[in-house]
Scaffold this motif. Sequence first.
Motif, PDB file in Angstrom:
ATOM      1  N   MET A  70      26.754  21.242 -22.385  1.00 24.63           N
ATOM      2  CA  MET A  70      27.671  21.277 -21.131  1.00 24.63           C
ATOM      3  C   MET A  70      27.503  19.895 -20.399  1.00 24.63           C
ATOM      4  O   MET A  70      26.354  19.435 -20.529  1.00 24.63           O
ATOM      5  CB  MET A  70      27.350  22.286 -20.237  1.00 24.63           C
ATOM      6  CG  MET A  70      27.802  23.929 -20.874  1.00 24.63           C
ATOM      7  SD  MET A  70      29.532  24.132 -21.148  1.00 24.63           S
ATOM      8  CE  MET A  70      29.486  25.472 -21.515  1.00 24.63           C
ATOM      9  N   VAL A 120      21.633  20.530 -19.469  1.00 22.57           N
ATOM     10  CA  VAL A 120      22.694  20.129 -19.416  1.00 22.57           C
ATOM     11  C   VAL A 120      22.992  18.487 -19.646  1.00 22.57           C
ATOM     12  O   VAL A 120      21.875  17.994 -19.509  1.00 22.57           O
ATOM     13  CB  VAL A 120      23.604  20.437 -18.163  1.00 22.57           C
ATOM     14  CG1 VAL A 120      23.599  21.829 -17.946  1.00 22.57           C
ATOM     15  CG2 VAL A 120      22.759  20.082 -16.969  1.00 22.57           C
ATOM     16  N   ASP A 154      32.358  19.470 -17.877  1.00 23.35           N
ATOM     17  CA  ASP A 154      32.894  20.741 -17.425  1.00 23.35           C
ATOM     18  C   ASP A 154      32.651  20.993 -15.995  1.00 23.35           C
ATOM     19  O   ASP A 154      33.093  22.134 -15.358  1.00 23.35           O
ATOM     20  CB  ASP A 154      31.664  21.742 -18.112  1.00 23.35           C
ATOM     21  CG  ASP A 154      31.670  21.495 -19.624  1.00 23.35           C
ATOM     22  OD1 ASP A 154      32.749  21.878 -20.083  1.00 23.35           O
ATOM     23  OD2 ASP A 154      30.786  20.892 -20.303  1.00 23.35           O
ATOM     24  N   LEU A 205      27.086  27.445 -15.806  1.00 21.71           N
ATOM     25  CA  LEU A 205      27.928  27.192 -16.966  1.00 21.71           C
ATOM     26  C   LEU A 205      27.300  27.900 -18.001  1.00 21.71           C
ATOM     27  O   LEU A 205      27.831  28.194 -18.884  1.00 21.71           O
ATOM     28  CB  LEU A 205      27.484  25.643 -17.151  1.00 21.71           C
ATOM     29  CG  LEU A 205      28.143  24.637 -16.044  1.00 21.71           C
ATOM     30  CD1 LEU A 205      27.798  23.363 -16.285  1.00 21.71           C
ATOM     31  CD2 LEU A 205      29.687  24.915 -16.413  1.00 21.71           C
ATOM     32  N   ARG A 247      29.344  30.086 -20.709  1.00 21.99           N
ATOM     33  CA  ARG A 247      29.259  29.773 -22.081  1.00 21.99           C
ATOM     34  C   ARG A 247      29.052  31.342 -22.755  1.00 21.99           C
ATOM     35  O   ARG A 247      29.410  31.591 -23.735  1.00 21.99           O
ATOM     36  CB  ARG A 247      28.356  28.875 -22.354  1.00 21.99           C
ATOM     37  CG  ARG A 247      27.991  28.637 -23.842  1.00 21.99           C
ATOM     38  CD  ARG A 247      26.981  27.603 -24.165  1.00 21.99           C
ATOM     39  NE  ARG A 247      25.714  27.779 -23.409  1.00 21.99           N
ATOM     40  CZ  ARG A 247      25.159  27.099 -22.945  1.00 21.99           C
ATOM     41  NH1 ARG A 247      25.391  25.691 -22.706  1.00 21.99           N
ATOM     42  NH2 ARG A 247      23.689  27.685 -22.158  1.00 21.99           N
TER      43      ARG A 247
END
Length: 190
Positions: free
Chosen positions: A1, A31, A64, A181, A185
């Motif tokens: 991400m 991330v 994202d 995130l 996911r």
Amino acid sequence: MKIYLAGPDVFLPDAVDIGRRKVEICARHGVSGLYPLDNTVDLSTADASLDIFRGNQAMMDAADAVIANLTPFRGPGADAGTVYELGYMAGRAKLCLGYCNDPSVYADRVRRFGDVNCRDGRLIDAQGLTVEDFGLTDNLMMIHALDIHGCALVTPTHAPTDMWHDLAAFETCVRRAAERLGLIRTTGFS
């Protein structure tokens, strides 16, 4: 991400080092941080500013989420470019997070820059213009964009000694983004 790292940090004398530190914090939380100065731009060309814009926009499109540094910059409010980037990401329904290392109320910060008086129950500046006074840290459009498109603005209880290099509030945003995130996911829900 991927998370786009928006903010006036790019104008600091040690901007590259700050970006490196932010990217490392992102990596620790699983991330990828996209820092605007990682774009390669030849500043000597006539189109350098457009190239910077296009590079940053491409990073935002690939991201994202955004984490926006909304610490006041060159005045009582957030950096104009950062505000644009936050709006760009909110307009694309991407996860939006932000932090401000100055926890004071916007109207109080405006007072630091000039005369503000009360007239007919409203705050008015020296030019006769109304000063937004909702008890928020900055303009309501930014604060509520964060509320609606991500997480509430992160602010410290007290302003850090070095507002430009203290990354505690930033790291809180990274942690929240990684959690959100991860939920997207894993479950497909936001």
